[in-house]
Write a protein that holds these residues in place. Structure first.
Motif, PDB file in Angstrom:
ATOM      1  N   LYS A   1       0.529  -1.238  -0.056  1.00 33.80           N
ATOM      2  CA  LYS A   1       0.041   0.007   0.199  1.00 33.80           C
ATOM      3  C   LYS A   1       0.688   1.243  -0.039  1.00 33.80           C
ATOM      4  CE  LYS A   1      -4.245  -1.728   2.084  1.00 33.80           C
ATOM      5  NZ  LYS A   1      -5.213  -1.717   3.133  1.00 33.80           N
ATOM      6  N   ILE A   2       1.817   1.175   0.670  1.00 37.05           N
ATOM      7  CA  ILE A   2       2.871   2.411   0.619  1.00 37.05           C
ATOM      8  C   ILE A   2       3.536   2.680  -0.590  1.00 37.05           C
ATOM      9  CG2 ILE A   2       5.302   3.206   1.472  1.00 37.05           C
ATOM     10  CD1 ILE A   2       4.672   1.909   4.238  1.00 37.05           C
ATOM     11  N   LEU A   3       3.650   1.804  -1.328  1.00 40.88           N
ATOM     12  CA  LEU A   3       4.233   1.709  -2.732  1.00 40.88           C
ATOM     13  C   LEU A   3       3.151   1.858  -3.840  1.00 40.88           C
ATOM     14  CD1 LEU A   3       7.307  -0.730  -2.738  1.00 40.88           C
ATOM     15  CD2 LEU A   3       7.204   1.682  -2.339  1.00 40.88           C
ATOM     16  N   GLU A   4       1.785   1.668  -3.291  1.00 42.64           N
ATOM     17  CA  GLU A   4       0.581   1.989  -4.153  1.00 42.64           C
ATOM     18  C   GLU A   4       0.718   0.949  -5.085  1.00 42.64           C
ATOM     19  OE1 GLU A   4       0.332   5.852  -5.378  1.00 42.64           O
ATOM     20  OE2 GLU A   4       0.371   6.685  -3.513  1.00 42.64           O
ATOM     21  N   ILE A   5       0.630  -0.256  -4.756  1.00 47.23           N
ATOM     22  CA  ILE A   5       0.803  -1.427  -5.617  1.00 47.23           C
ATOM     23  C   ILE A   5      -0.063  -2.553  -5.135  1.00 47.23           C
ATOM     24  CG2 ILE A   5       3.066  -0.971  -7.180  1.00 47.23           C
ATOM     25  CD1 ILE A   5       4.433  -3.001  -5.174  1.00 47.23           C
ATOM     26  N   GLU A   6      -0.323  -3.563  -5.998  1.00 45.98           N
ATOM     27  CA  GLU A   6      -1.233  -4.760  -5.376  1.00 45.98           C
ATOM     28  C   GLU A   6      -0.264  -5.935  -5.014  1.00 45.98           C
ATOM     29  OE1 GLU A   6      -4.365  -4.746  -5.247  1.00 45.98           O
ATOM     30  OE2 GLU A   6      -4.696  -2.656  -6.025  1.00 45.98           O
ATOM     31  N   LYS A   7      -0.806  -6.574  -4.067  1.00 43.84           N
ATOM     32  CA  LYS A   7       0.039  -7.835  -3.689  1.00 43.84           C
ATOM     33  C   LYS A   7       0.589  -8.755  -5.112  1.00 43.84           C
ATOM     34  CE  LYS A   7      -0.431  -9.647   0.321  1.00 43.84           C
ATOM     35  NZ  LYS A   7      -0.941 -10.350   1.451  1.00 43.84           N
TER      36      LYS A   7
ATOM     37  N   TYR B   1       8.560   1.889  -6.827  1.00 45.43           N
ATOM     38  CA  TYR B   1       9.598   2.501  -6.080  1.00 45.43           C
ATOM     39  C   TYR B   1      10.236   3.438  -6.265  1.00 45.43           C
ATOM     40  CZ  TYR B   1      14.003   3.002  -3.202  1.00 45.43           C
ATOM     41  OH  TYR B   1      15.026   3.603  -2.556  1.00 45.43           O
ATOM     42  N   ARG B   2      10.582   3.528  -7.679  1.00 43.11           N
ATOM     43  CA  ARG B   2      11.014   4.879  -8.226  1.00 43.11           C
ATOM     44  C   ARG B   2      10.252   6.041  -8.266  1.00 43.11           C
ATOM     45  NH1 ARG B   2      13.080   0.783 -12.072  1.00 43.11           N
ATOM     46  NH2 ARG B   2      11.553   1.426 -13.303  1.00 43.11           N
ATOM     47  N   GLU B   3       8.718   5.534  -8.804  1.00 41.75           N
ATOM     48  CA  GLU B   3       7.897   6.852  -8.809  1.00 41.75           C
ATOM     49  C   GLU B   3       7.577   7.233  -7.395  1.00 41.75           C
ATOM     50  OE1 GLU B   3       4.535   4.859 -10.567  1.00 41.75           O
ATOM     51  OE2 GLU B   3       5.275   4.855 -12.394  1.00 41.75           O
ATOM     52  N   MET B   4       7.706   6.551  -6.227  1.00 41.29           N
ATOM     53  CA  MET B   4       7.340   7.052  -5.041  1.00 41.29           C
ATOM     54  C   MET B   4       8.422   7.902  -4.383  1.00 41.29           C
ATOM     55  SD  MET B   4       4.367   5.854  -4.294  1.00 41.29           S
ATOM     56  CE  MET B   4       3.952   6.432  -2.796  1.00 41.29           C
ATOM     57  N   VAL B   5       9.772   7.367  -4.920  1.00 43.48           N
ATOM     58  CA  VAL B   5      10.921   8.114  -4.612  1.00 43.48           C
ATOM     59  C   VAL B   5      10.701   9.546  -4.819  1.00 43.48           C
ATOM     60  CG1 VAL B   5      13.511   8.442  -5.040  1.00 43.48           C
ATOM     61  CG2 VAL B   5      12.395   6.270  -4.084  1.00 43.48           C
ATOM     62  N   LYS B   6      10.316   9.564  -6.157  1.00 47.43           N
ATOM     63  CA  LYS B   6      10.241  11.066  -6.855  1.00 47.43           C
ATOM     64  C   LYS B   6       9.138  11.827  -6.057  1.00 47.43           C
ATOM     65  CE  LYS B   6      11.640   9.560 -11.461  1.00 47.43           C
ATOM     66  NZ  LYS B   6      11.283   9.480 -12.946  1.00 47.43           N
ATOM     67  N   LYS B   7       7.982  11.036  -5.892  1.00 41.37           N
ATOM     68  CA  LYS B   7       6.979  11.781  -5.088  1.00 41.37           C
ATOM     69  C   LYS B   7       7.219  12.216  -3.961  1.00 41.37           C
ATOM     70  CE  LYS B   7       2.849   9.832  -5.760  1.00 41.37           C
ATOM     71  NZ  LYS B   7       1.707   9.202  -5.554  1.00 41.37           N
ATOM     72  N   TYR B   8       7.849  11.502  -2.907  1.00 46.29           N
ATOM     73  CA  TYR B   8       7.966  11.885  -1.474  1.00 46.29           C
ATOM     74  C   TYR B   8       9.324  12.288  -1.213  1.00 46.29           C
ATOM     75  CZ  TYR B   8       3.571   9.515  -0.406  1.00 46.29           C
ATOM     76  OH  TYR B   8       2.062   9.303  -0.236  1.00 46.29           O
TER      77      TYR B   8
ATOM     78  N   LYS C   1      11.348  17.451   8.093  1.00 42.61           N
ATOM     79  CA  LYS C   1      11.514  16.367   8.755  1.00 42.61           C
ATOM     80  C   LYS C   1      10.574  15.238   8.478  1.00 42.61           C
ATOM     81  CE  LYS C   1      12.020  14.641  13.678  1.00 42.61           C
ATOM     82  NZ  LYS C   1      12.136  14.954  14.849  1.00 42.61           N
ATOM     83  N   GLY C   2       9.405  15.611   8.417  1.00 44.11           N
ATOM     84  CA  GLY C   2       8.022  15.011   7.978  1.00 44.11           C
ATOM     85  C   GLY C   2       8.298  14.073   6.601  1.00 44.11           C
ATOM     86  N   ALA C   3       8.903  15.048   5.525  1.00 42.66           N
ATOM     87  CA  ALA C   3       8.972  14.431   4.493  1.00 42.66           C
ATOM     88  C   ALA C   3       9.872  13.524   4.185  1.00 42.66           C
ATOM     89  CB  ALA C   3       9.395  15.827   3.463  1.00 42.66           C
ATOM     90  N   GLN C   4      11.079  13.818   5.114  1.00 41.75           N
ATOM     91  CA  GLN C   4      12.144  12.674   5.172  1.00 41.75           C
ATOM     92  C   GLN C   4      11.387  11.420   5.928  1.00 41.75           C
ATOM     93  OE1 GLN C   4      15.484  12.928   4.423  1.00 41.75           O
ATOM     94  NE2 GLN C   4      15.316  10.791   4.630  1.00 41.75           N
ATOM     95  N   GLU C   5      10.831  11.327   7.045  1.00 43.17           N
ATOM     96  CA  GLU C   5       9.892  10.337   7.625  1.00 43.17           C
ATOM     97  C   GLU C   5       9.040   9.379   6.495  1.00 43.17           C
ATOM     98  OE1 GLU C   5       7.524  11.687  10.461  1.00 43.17           O
ATOM     99  OE2 GLU C   5       9.154  12.113  11.912  1.00 43.17           O
ATOM    100  N   LYS C   6       8.460  10.165   5.627  1.00 40.38           N
ATOM    101  CA  LYS C   6       7.805   9.679   4.441  1.00 40.38           C
ATOM    102  C   LYS C   6       8.769   8.879   3.606  1.00 40.38           C
ATOM    103  CE  LYS C   6       5.076  12.735   2.531  1.00 40.38           C
ATOM    104  NZ  LYS C   6       5.470  13.803   3.056  1.00 40.38           N
ATOM    105  N   PHE C   7       9.687   9.458   3.263  1.00 40.86           N
ATOM    106  CA  PHE C   7      10.790   9.016   2.470  1.00 40.86           C
ATOM    107  C   PHE C   7      11.330   7.739   2.891  1.00 40.86           C
ATOM    108  CE2 PHE C   7      15.119   8.859   0.306  1.00 40.86           C
ATOM    109  CZ  PHE C   7      14.699   8.901  -0.902  1.00 40.86           C
ATOM    110  N   ASN C   8      11.719   7.772   4.189  1.00 38.56           N
ATOM    111  CA  ASN C   8      12.140   6.561   4.908  1.00 38.56           C
ATOM    112  C   ASN C   8      11.279   5.324   4.776  1.00 38.56           C
ATOM    113  OD1 ASN C   8      14.444   8.012   5.481  1.00 38.56           O
ATOM    114  ND2 ASN C   8      13.885   8.420   7.407  1.00 38.56           N
ATOM    115  N   LYS C   9       9.969   5.562   4.977  1.00 35.46           N
ATOM    116  CA  LYS C   9       9.012   4.530   4.944  1.00 35.46           C
ATOM    117  C   LYS C   9       8.909   4.086   3.591  1.00 35.46           C
ATOM    118  CE  LYS C   9       7.238   4.594   9.280  1.00 35.46           C
ATOM    119  NZ  LYS C   9       7.112   3.162  10.133  1.00 35.46           N
ATOM    120  N   VAL C  10       9.029   4.722   2.603  1.00 30.47           N
ATOM    121  CA  VAL C  10       9.129   4.229   1.431  1.00 30.47           C
ATOM    122  C   VAL C  10      10.215   3.378   1.110  1.00 30.47           C
ATOM    123  CG1 VAL C  10       9.356   4.890  -1.350  1.00 30.47           C
ATOM    124  CG2 VAL C  10       7.848   6.279   0.218  1.00 30.47           C
TER     125      VAL C  10
END
Length: 246
Positions: A186-192, A203-210, A224-233
């Motif tokens: 879900k974090i990467l916005e894809i299906e199982k 992953y590449r798309e989410m890195v760009k987004k976040y 700092k919050g943006a970095q937290e999102k980036f780390n979660k990705v």
């Protein structure tokens, strides 16, 4: 122009804190307009006519949305209040944060807060990346006591809708605060059922987004919050790498 006059007068009497309070209160009167229109404080956020959200208005808007999340489950949790205050102090400094809280407690808090009016303003005059960070901030408030309740999720979902946040982005940020077997997907916005190639592409798309660089125009707390999102990705991707063995 009332905001600037009030800021100057406030500075004359109470230096920087007085200038901030004067500017915040003046902003409210500027936005209210003439009494002949019959508008009250509840219309402040709806009727602003500036080209972009001023720092003072943004802070009050953000604090108002935070108050809705804090009250969403029917209880006012002290840890959530402390999180908000700490966040504002980190973002704006203690004096400016205290001034914002004073205006909110003395003026805005006594009136009905309209999430739709506030979000309509922010939707028109802030970048999409900034609105994603607002959503992350609201989830962080809800999670300050160790767990996010269903009423809090519903309230943040409602706010996200008003902000124009896409459903997949909402689910991605939400998944960062819940540990489920499919959270990484879900974090990467894809299906199982996603293939390895699809996971890498996501992953590449989410890195760009976040990527934190997208919020360089905002204060340190938001970066700092943006970095937290980036780390979660990154964590989500690394988890799938281990699970899939690629």
């Amino acid at each position: 122009m009332i905001r600037w006059v009030a800021a100057v007068i406030g500075y004359m009497f109470y230096r920087f804190p007085g200038a901030v309070i004067g500017f915040l209160i003046g902003s409210l009167f500027d936005n209210m307009g003439s009494k002949k229109t019959g508008r009250g404080f509840q219309e402040v956020f709806k009727q602003q006519r500036v080209d972009s959200v001023s720092p003072a208005d943004f802070e009050l808007n953000l604090l108002s949305l935070a108050s809705l999340v804090i009250k969403a489950d029917g209880t006012v949790n002290q840890s959530e209040l402390d999180y908000v205050r700490q966040y504002f102090v980190q973002a704006y400094g203690r004096e400016r944060a205290n001034a914002t809280f004073n205006v909110f407690n003395n003026v805005i808090k006594k009136r009905q807060v309209s999430a739709q009016n506030i979000c309509n303003l922010l939707r028109q005059r802030t970048r999409y990346e900034s609105r994603l960070q607002i959503l992350h901030f609201l989830f962080s408030i809800a999670n300050a006591d160790g767990h996010v309740t269903e009423p809090e999720v519903k309230e943040i979902n409602r706010i996200g809708g008003f902000l124009g946040v896409q459903f997949r982005d909402f689910e991605s940020i939400k998944a960062m605060f819940f540990k489920n077997p499919d959270s990484a997907y879900k974090i990467l916005e894809i299906e199982k059922t996603a293939t390895t190639a699809e996971i890498k592409k996501a992953y590449r798309e989410m890195v760009k987004k976040y990527h934190p660089d997208k919020l360089q125009h905002m204060d340190e707390a938001y970066q700092k919050g943006a970095q937290e999102k980036f780390n979660k990705v990154q964590e989500a991707y690394e988890q799938l790498q281990k699970e899939r063995g690629f």
